[in-house]
Write a protein that holds these residues in place. Structure first.
Motif, PDB file in Angstrom:
ATOM      1  N   LEU A  93     -41.118 -44.349 -46.141  1.00 56.28           N
ATOM      2  CA  LEU A  93     -41.193 -45.389 -47.164  1.00 56.28           C
ATOM      3  C   LEU A  93     -40.158 -45.152 -48.254  1.00 56.28           C
ATOM      4  O   LEU A  93     -39.480 -46.083 -48.693  1.00 56.28           O
ATOM      5  N   SER A  94     -39.998 -43.920 -48.657  1.00 56.76           N
ATOM      6  CA  SER A  94     -39.000 -43.579 -49.678  1.00 56.76           C
ATOM      7  C   SER A  94     -37.593 -43.942 -49.214  1.00 56.76           C
ATOM      8  O   SER A  94     -36.793 -44.479 -49.984  1.00 56.76           O
ATOM      9  N   ALA A  95     -37.282 -43.662 -47.944  1.00 58.49           N
ATOM     10  CA  ALA A  95     -35.963 -44.022 -47.402  1.00 58.49           C
ATOM     11  C   ALA A  95     -35.767 -45.532 -47.424  1.00 58.49           C
ATOM     12  O   ALA A  95     -34.694 -46.023 -47.784  1.00 58.49           O
ATOM     13  N   LEU A  96     -36.801 -46.273 -47.071  1.00 62.58           N
ATOM     14  CA  LEU A  96     -36.702 -47.733 -47.094  1.00 62.58           C
ATOM     15  C   LEU A  96     -36.537 -48.261 -48.512  1.00 62.58           C
ATOM     16  O   LEU A  96     -35.778 -49.208 -48.741  1.00 62.58           O
ATOM     17  N   GLN A  97     -37.223 -47.652 -49.454  1.00 65.11           N
ATOM     18  CA  GLN A  97     -37.124 -48.111 -50.838  1.00 65.11           C
ATOM     19  C   GLN A  97     -35.733 -47.878 -51.429  1.00 65.11           C
ATOM     20  O   GLN A  97     -35.388 -48.486 -52.436  1.00 65.11           O
ATOM     21  N   ALA A  98     -34.930 -47.044 -50.791  1.00 65.19           N
ATOM     22  CA  ALA A  98     -33.548 -46.814 -51.225  1.00 65.19           C
ATOM     23  C   ALA A  98     -32.550 -47.664 -50.437  1.00 65.19           C
ATOM     24  O   ALA A  98     -31.352 -47.630 -50.717  1.00 65.19           O
ATOM     25  N   ALA A  99     -33.025 -48.427 -49.463  1.00 68.56           N
ATOM     26  CA  ALA A  99     -32.142 -49.242 -48.617  1.00 68.56           C
ATOM     27  C   ALA A  99     -31.467 -50.340 -49.432  1.00 68.56           C
ATOM     28  O   ALA A  99     -31.984 -50.773 -50.468  1.00 68.56           O
ATOM     29  N   GLN A 100     -30.331 -50.800 -48.926  1.00 68.12           N
ATOM     30  CA  GLN A 100     -29.562 -51.840 -49.607  1.00 68.12           C
ATOM     31  C   GLN A 100     -29.428 -53.131 -48.800  1.00 68.12           C
ATOM     32  O   GLN A 100     -29.091 -54.163 -49.351  1.00 68.12           O
ATOM     33  N   GLY A 101     -29.656 -53.073 -47.505  1.00 67.38           N
ATOM     34  CA  GLY A 101     -29.463 -54.252 -46.656  1.00 67.38           C
ATOM     35  C   GLY A 101     -30.547 -55.296 -46.840  1.00 67.38           C
ATOM     36  O   GLY A 101     -31.604 -55.038 -47.412  1.00 67.38           O
ATOM     37  N   HIS A 102     -30.286 -56.487 -46.325  1.00 69.81           N
ATOM     38  CA  HIS A 102     -31.301 -57.533 -46.318  1.00 69.81           C
ATOM     39  C   HIS A 102     -32.193 -57.386 -45.089  1.00 69.81           C
ATOM     40  O   HIS A 102     -33.390 -57.638 -45.156  1.00 69.81           O
ATOM     41  N   CYS A 103     -31.596 -56.988 -43.977  1.00 73.28           N
ATOM     42  CA  CYS A 103     -32.337 -56.729 -42.747  1.00 73.28           C
ATOM     43  C   CYS A 103     -32.036 -55.288 -42.350  1.00 73.28           C
ATOM     44  O   CYS A 103     -30.917 -54.960 -41.954  1.00 73.28           O
ATOM     45  N   TRP A 148     -35.617 -53.620 -51.878  1.00 68.51           N
ATOM     46  CA  TRP A 148     -36.430 -52.644 -51.147  1.00 68.51           C
ATOM     47  C   TRP A 148     -37.166 -51.703 -52.112  1.00 68.51           C
ATOM     48  O   TRP A 148     -38.174 -51.118 -51.739  1.00 68.51           O
ATOM     49  N   ARG A 149     -36.677 -51.560 -53.329  1.00 70.18           N
ATOM     50  CA  ARG A 149     -37.379 -50.735 -54.325  1.00 70.18           C
ATOM     51  C   ARG A 149     -38.806 -51.231 -54.543  1.00 70.18           C
ATOM     52  O   ARG A 149     -39.681 -50.468 -54.941  1.00 70.18           O
ATOM     53  N   ASP A 150     -39.020 -52.520 -54.298  1.00 66.83           N
ATOM     54  CA  ASP A 150     -40.330 -53.132 -54.526  1.00 66.83           C
ATOM     55  C   ASP A 150     -41.245 -53.087 -53.300  1.00 66.83           C
ATOM     56  O   ASP A 150     -42.342 -53.649 -53.333  1.00 66.83           O
ATOM     57  N   LEU A 151     -40.804 -52.447 -52.228  1.00 62.61           N
ATOM     58  CA  LEU A 151     -41.594 -52.375 -51.005  1.00 62.61           C
ATOM     59  C   LEU A 151     -42.881 -51.582 -51.235  1.00 62.61           C
ATOM     60  O   LEU A 151     -42.847 -50.468 -51.759  1.00 62.61           O
ATOM     61  N   GLU A 152     -43.995 -52.187 -50.850  1.00 63.99           N
ATOM     62  CA  GLU A 152     -45.304 -51.548 -50.991  1.00 63.99           C
ATOM     63  C   GLU A 152     -46.108 -51.758 -49.724  1.00 63.99           C
ATOM     64  O   GLU A 152     -45.905 -52.741 -49.003  1.00 63.99           O
ATOM     65  N   PRO A 153     -47.049 -50.855 -49.452  1.00 60.77           N
ATOM     66  CA  PRO A 153     -47.922 -51.015 -48.283  1.00 60.77           C
ATOM     67  C   PRO A 153     -48.715 -52.322 -48.327  1.00 60.77           C
ATOM     68  O   PRO A 153     -48.985 -52.869 -49.388  1.00 60.77           O
ATOM     69  N   HIS A 154     -49.081 -52.797 -47.135  1.00 61.96           N
ATOM     70  CA  HIS A 154     -49.941 -53.965 -46.930  1.00 61.96           C
ATOM     71  C   HIS A 154     -49.349 -55.262 -47.459  1.00 61.96           C
ATOM     72  O   HIS A 154     -50.087 -56.176 -47.820  1.00 61.96           O
ATOM     73  N   THR A 155     -48.024 -55.346 -47.505  1.00 58.89           N
ATOM     74  CA  THR A 155     -47.376 -56.566 -48.006  1.00 58.89           C
ATOM     75  C   THR A 155     -46.547 -57.279 -46.948  1.00 58.89           C
ATOM     76  O   THR A 155     -46.050 -58.372 -47.195  1.00 58.89           O
ATOM     77  N   GLY A 156     -46.379 -56.673 -45.785  1.00 59.75           N
ATOM     78  CA  GLY A 156     -45.525 -57.256 -44.753  1.00 59.75           C
ATOM     79  C   GLY A 156     -46.262 -58.197 -43.823  1.00 59.75           C
ATOM     80  O   GLY A 156     -47.476 -58.123 -43.645  1.00 59.75           O
ATOM     81  N   ARG A 157     -45.485 -59.080 -43.238  1.00 64.44           N
ATOM     82  CA  ARG A 157     -45.992 -60.015 -42.225  1.00 64.44           C
ATOM     83  C   ARG A 157     -45.207 -59.776 -40.949  1.00 64.44           C
ATOM     84  O   ARG A 157     -43.980 -59.836 -40.944  1.00 64.44           O
ATOM     85  N   ALA A 158     -45.908 -59.491 -39.869  1.00 60.88           N
ATOM     86  CA  ALA A 158     -45.240 -59.252 -38.585  1.00 60.88           C
ATOM     87  C   ALA A 158     -44.587 -60.537 -38.095  1.00 60.88           C
ATOM     88  O   ALA A 158     -45.225 -61.592 -38.045  1.00 60.88           O
ATOM     89  N   ALA A 159     -43.310 -60.449 -37.766  1.00 60.93           N
ATOM     90  CA  ALA A 159     -42.585 -61.581 -37.201  1.00 60.93           C
ATOM     91  C   ALA A 159     -42.430 -61.423 -35.691  1.00 60.93           C
ATOM     92  O   ALA A 159     -42.305 -62.415 -34.969  1.00 60.93           O
ATOM     93  N   ASP A 160     -42.431 -60.166 -35.210  1.00 61.03           N
ATOM     94  CA  ASP A 160     -42.227 -59.897 -33.799  1.00 61.03           C
ATOM     95  C   ASP A 160     -42.642 -58.464 -33.499  1.00 61.03           C
ATOM     96  O   ASP A 160     -42.593 -57.602 -34.386  1.00 61.03           O
ATOM     97  N   PHE A 161     -43.029 -58.218 -32.250  1.00 62.07           N
ATOM     98  CA  PHE A 161     -43.330 -56.863 -31.793  1.00 62.07           C
ATOM     99  C   PHE A 161     -43.094 -56.826 -30.291  1.00 62.07           C
ATOM    100  O   PHE A 161     -43.468 -57.756 -29.575  1.00 62.07           O
ATOM    101  N   ILE A 162     -42.484 -55.742 -29.826  1.00 70.44           N
ATOM    102  CA  ILE A 162     -42.161 -55.614 -28.397  1.00 70.44           C
ATOM    103  C   ILE A 162     -42.179 -54.142 -28.012  1.00 70.44           C
ATOM    104  O   ILE A 162     -41.945 -53.279 -28.851  1.00 70.44           O
ATOM    105  N   THR A 163     -42.481 -53.888 -26.756  1.00 74.22           N
ATOM    106  CA  THR A 163     -42.307 -52.565 -26.185  1.00 74.22           C
ATOM    107  C   THR A 163     -41.303 -52.685 -25.040  1.00 74.22           C
ATOM    108  O   THR A 163     -41.198 -53.748 -24.412  1.00 74.22           O
ATOM    109  N   PRO A 164     -40.562 -51.618 -24.747  1.00 74.63           N
ATOM    110  CA  PRO A 164     -39.544 -51.698 -23.697  1.00 74.63           C
ATOM    111  C   PRO A 164     -40.088 -52.116 -22.329  1.00 74.63           C
ATOM    112  O   PRO A 164     -39.414 -52.824 -21.586  1.00 74.63           O
TER     113      PRO A 164
END
Length: 169
Positions: A93-103, A148-164
């Motif tokens: 989570l800390s690494a993500l909160q330092a991210a700069q990209g949009h995706c 990404w600094r504002d990223l917190e648990p339980h705030t995301g919405r799944a758009a897709d999920f796949i396994t190989p």
């Protein structure tokens, strides 16, 4: 971008299947096996076909995560991070909160990656393999944040999920 569109997208991927045939190798140095290599390529094709194209990639510096990223054939360079190797959710989570990209693509390891995927979403993914997050499992989630600094648990919405296995079997 309209107000309905996500402001930040995360692609959370567990590395593809690794080889166990050389007991002299350290865990950190284990490469992908042939199935893992095929899975990484299939996942890369799936990402492109679905329009899930990251503009930043945070990748554990383990050999199997680097090879997973290379197999995706994306047009970005990875940000390799030794702290992501076998990291627990708070470090990820800390690494993500330092991210700069949009995706942002994050490639790491279980059990941390599975726990993070579950913790970030407001609602679980209705997929039989989501909880155990097998090798190559990939979640795409959207977050209503501008940084990404504002990223917190339980705030995301799944758009897709796949396994190989869904792509290669």
């Amino acid at each position: 971008m309209t107000e309905q569109e996500p402001r930040r997208r995360l692609i959370l991927m567990r590395h593809a299947k690794s080889a166990w045939d050389d007991p002299a190798l350290s865990d950190h140095a284990r490469p992908l096996n042939r199935r893992g290599q095929r899975s990484a390529e299939a996942l890369g094709q799936w990402l492109v076909e679905r329009g899930h194209l990251p503009d930043q990639a945070l990748v554990s510096d383990a050999k199997r995560t680097q090879e997973t990223f290379a197999g995706l054939h994306l047009d970005i360079a990875p940000d390799l991070d030794s702290d992501l190797y076998l990291a627990e959710p708070p470090r990820l989570l800390s690494a993500l909160q330092a991210a700069q990209g949009h995706c942002v693509l994050l490639i790491a390891h279980n059990p941390g990656i599975a726990a993070l995927a579950e913790a970030l979403l407001a609602d679980p993914v209705p997929h039989p393999r989501f909880i155990d997050y097998p090798t190559g499992a990939t979640l795409v989630a959207d977050f209503p944040i501008d940084s990404w600094r504002d990223l917190e648990p339980h705030t995301g919405r799944a758009a897709d999920f796949i396994t190989p296995r869904e792509l290669t079997d």
